[in-house]
Design a protein around this motif. Structure first.
Motif, PDB file in Angstrom:
ATOM      1  N   LEU A 112      43.685  35.071  54.238  1.00  0.00           N
ATOM      2  CA  LEU A 112      43.611  35.358  52.851  1.00  0.00           C
ATOM      3  C   LEU A 112      44.474  34.474  52.056  1.00  0.00           C
ATOM      4  CD1 LEU A 112      42.675  39.247  52.957  1.00  0.00           C
ATOM      5  CD2 LEU A 112      41.050  37.437  52.519  1.00  0.00           C
ATOM      6  N   GLU A 113      45.617  34.645  52.559  1.00  0.00           N
ATOM      7  CA  GLU A 113      46.772  33.593  51.784  1.00  0.00           C
ATOM      8  C   GLU A 113      46.450  32.279  51.736  1.00  0.00           C
ATOM      9  OE1 GLU A 113      50.500  34.450  53.453  1.00  0.00           O
ATOM     10  OE2 GLU A 113      50.402  36.439  52.965  1.00  0.00           O
ATOM     11  N   HIS A 114      45.678  31.854  53.110  1.00  0.00           N
ATOM     12  CA  HIS A 114      45.394  30.566  53.020  1.00  0.00           C
ATOM     13  C   HIS A 114      44.244  30.219  52.287  1.00  0.00           C
ATOM     14  CE1 HIS A 114      44.508  26.646  54.862  1.00  0.00           C
ATOM     15  NE2 HIS A 114      43.445  26.808  55.299  1.00  0.00           N
ATOM     16  N   TYR A 115      43.236  31.120  52.184  1.00  0.00           N
ATOM     17  CA  TYR A 115      41.962  31.022  51.093  1.00  0.00           C
ATOM     18  C   TYR A 115      42.335  30.966  49.683  1.00  0.00           C
ATOM     19  CZ  TYR A 115      38.966  32.231  55.280  1.00  0.00           C
ATOM     20  OH  TYR A 115      38.260  32.250  56.437  1.00  0.00           O
ATOM     21  N   VAL A 116      43.355  31.798  49.413  1.00  0.00           N
ATOM     22  CA  VAL A 116      43.901  31.641  47.985  1.00  0.00           C
ATOM     23  C   VAL A 116      44.459  30.231  47.742  1.00  0.00           C
ATOM     24  CG1 VAL A 116      45.725  32.496  46.409  1.00  0.00           C
ATOM     25  CG2 VAL A 116      44.465  34.391  47.933  1.00  0.00           C
ATOM     26  N   GLY A 117      45.291  29.791  48.718  1.00  0.00           N
ATOM     27  CA  GLY A 117      45.992  28.743  48.341  1.00  0.00           C
ATOM     28  C   GLY A 117      44.857  27.319  48.446  1.00  0.00           C
ATOM     29  N   MET A 118      43.644  27.545  49.309  1.00  0.00           N
ATOM     30  CA  MET A 118      42.581  26.374  48.912  1.00  0.00           C
ATOM     31  C   MET A 118      41.888  26.548  47.838  1.00  0.00           C
ATOM     32  SD  MET A 118      41.305  26.984  52.866  1.00  0.00           S
ATOM     33  CE  MET A 118      39.827  25.952  52.258  1.00  0.00           C
ATOM     34  N   THR A 119      41.959  27.682  47.155  1.00  0.00           N
ATOM     35  CA  THR A 119      41.102  27.623  45.763  1.00  0.00           C
ATOM     36  C   THR A 119      41.802  27.536  44.604  1.00  0.00           C
ATOM     37  OG1 THR A 119      39.911  29.697  47.108  1.00  0.00           O
ATOM     38  CG2 THR A 119      39.376  29.595  44.656  1.00  0.00           C
ATOM     39  N   ALA A 120      41.291  26.511  44.101  1.00  0.00           N
ATOM     40  CA  ALA A 120      41.793  26.074  42.431  1.00  0.00           C
ATOM     41  C   ALA A 120      41.570  27.212  41.399  1.00  0.00           C
ATOM     42  CB  ALA A 120      40.950  24.809  42.087  1.00  0.00           C
ATOM     43  N   GLY A 121      42.931  27.371  40.945  1.00  0.00           N
ATOM     44  CA  GLY A 121      42.861  28.296  39.639  1.00  0.00           C
ATOM     45  C   GLY A 121      43.358  29.808  40.197  1.00  0.00           C
ATOM     46  N   LEU A 122      43.440  29.889  41.439  1.00  0.00           N
ATOM     47  CA  LEU A 122      44.164  31.064  42.017  1.00  0.00           C
ATOM     48  C   LEU A 122      45.529  30.921  42.553  1.00  0.00           C
ATOM     49  CD1 LEU A 122      41.240  32.566  44.432  1.00  0.00           C
ATOM     50  CD2 LEU A 122      41.845  32.903  42.020  1.00  0.00           C
ATOM     51  N   THR A 123      46.227  31.891  42.264  1.00  0.00           N
ATOM     52  CA  THR A 123      47.633  31.985  42.659  1.00  0.00           C
ATOM     53  C   THR A 123      48.087  33.034  43.291  1.00  0.00           C
ATOM     54  OG1 THR A 123      48.249  30.614  40.679  1.00  0.00           O
ATOM     55  CG2 THR A 123      50.450  31.767  41.821  1.00  0.00           C
ATOM     56  N   LEU A 124      48.851  33.233  44.281  1.00  0.00           N
ATOM     57  CA  LEU A 124      49.117  34.259  45.100  1.00  0.00           C
ATOM     58  C   LEU A 124      50.154  35.115  44.507  1.00  0.00           C
ATOM     59  CD1 LEU A 124      48.367  35.810  47.906  1.00  0.00           C
ATOM     60  CD2 LEU A 124      50.356  34.686  48.742  1.00  0.00           C
ATOM     61  N   ALA A 125      49.863  36.411  43.953  1.00  0.00           N
ATOM     62  CA  ALA A 125      50.759  37.091  43.135  1.00  0.00           C
ATOM     63  C   ALA A 125      51.778  37.820  43.868  1.00  0.00           C
ATOM     64  CB  ALA A 125      50.135  38.207  42.069  1.00  0.00           C
TER      65      ALA A 125
END
Length: 238
Positions: free
Chosen positions: A13-26
């Motif tokens: 899931l962390e990897h998916y967040v990093g792949m997605t423009a506009g998302l930042t892991l809080a």
């Protein structure tokens, strides 16, 4: 925010967040208790990617006790039979393991689309809420203009993260105030909390069917199990 006791799922899931423009892991947590403490200390997140089956505190129990305002909750599970619980808690979506980026991306797009559509439909677009001294009137501050809200016309109030949505027949007003704020400030007995995410104007209820409140204009509001006893007692007293 990612919460899962399985390290591989967390990393995915962390990897998916990093792949997605506009998302930042809080943040990321291996258990629900740590996540709960994060939010209780004032931590924020717009989207909560939450495993269900975790020791000590399940994902479903975590959602039930999270402090307001709630983020968009996306359940992450190996099972497909959580529809009733999802309805009761009004989660935004759920992802079924094994995880798939295409499905994850569609969930993110859905959340973005819902927020954009709501903002476009609101003439107030996240206005500051200003209550008068006794709470009987609400003014929305839009730029340098104050607009008064007539509560007799409000069908229901819906929680949306740190905002609330006041729904009338003609408009949806996005207001920078939590549902808890309205619950504490409104002096009207006919505005009743019926769900973690909804307060309803009981004077405008047209019918009740299968724990769904039917309101003018085809609007429907669910009555969650935790609120059913108190709501129907209140309804009988009106």
């Amino acid at each position: 925010m990612v919460v899962d006791d399985n390290e591989m799922n967390r990393l995915t899931l962390e990897h998916y967040v990093g792949m997605t423009a506009g998302l930042t892991l809080a943040g990321t947590f291996a258990d629900g208790v740590a996540c709960l403490n994060y939010f209780r200390k004032g931590g924020k997140a717009d989207i909560l990617l939450l495993d269900i089956n975790m020791p000590e505190l399940t994902g479903l129990d975590l959602v039930r006790i999270l402090p307001e305002p709630l983020p968009d909750v996306v359940l992450v599970t190996s099972h497909r039979d959580y529809a009733v619980d999802a309805f009761e808690l009004r989660v935004t979506d759920y992802l079924v393991k094994p995880l798939d980026y295409a499905r994850f991306s569609r969930t993110v797009d859905r959340i973005r689309s819902q927020r954009a559509a709501l903002a476009a439909a609101s003439p107030t677009g996240g206005a500051e809420a200003m209550f008068d001294a006794d709470g009987s009137s609400l003014f929305l501050k839009i730029n340098n203009r104050l607009m008064r809200v007539n509560f007799d016309e409000v069908l229901y109030i819906e929680a949306m993260s740190m905002y609330s949505v006041l729904v009338t027949l003609k408009h949806k007003h996005i207001v920078y105030a939590t549902l808890k704020t309205f619950e504490e400030r409104l002096p009207f007995a006919h505005f009743v909390r019926v769900h973690r995410s909804y307060m309803v104007n009981t004077q405008l209820i047209e019918a009740v069917e299968d724990n769904q409140l039917q309101l003018p204009g085809g609007h429907e509001v669910p009555v969650a199990k935790a609120y059913q006893d108190s709501f129907f007692k209140r309804l009988r007293g009106i």
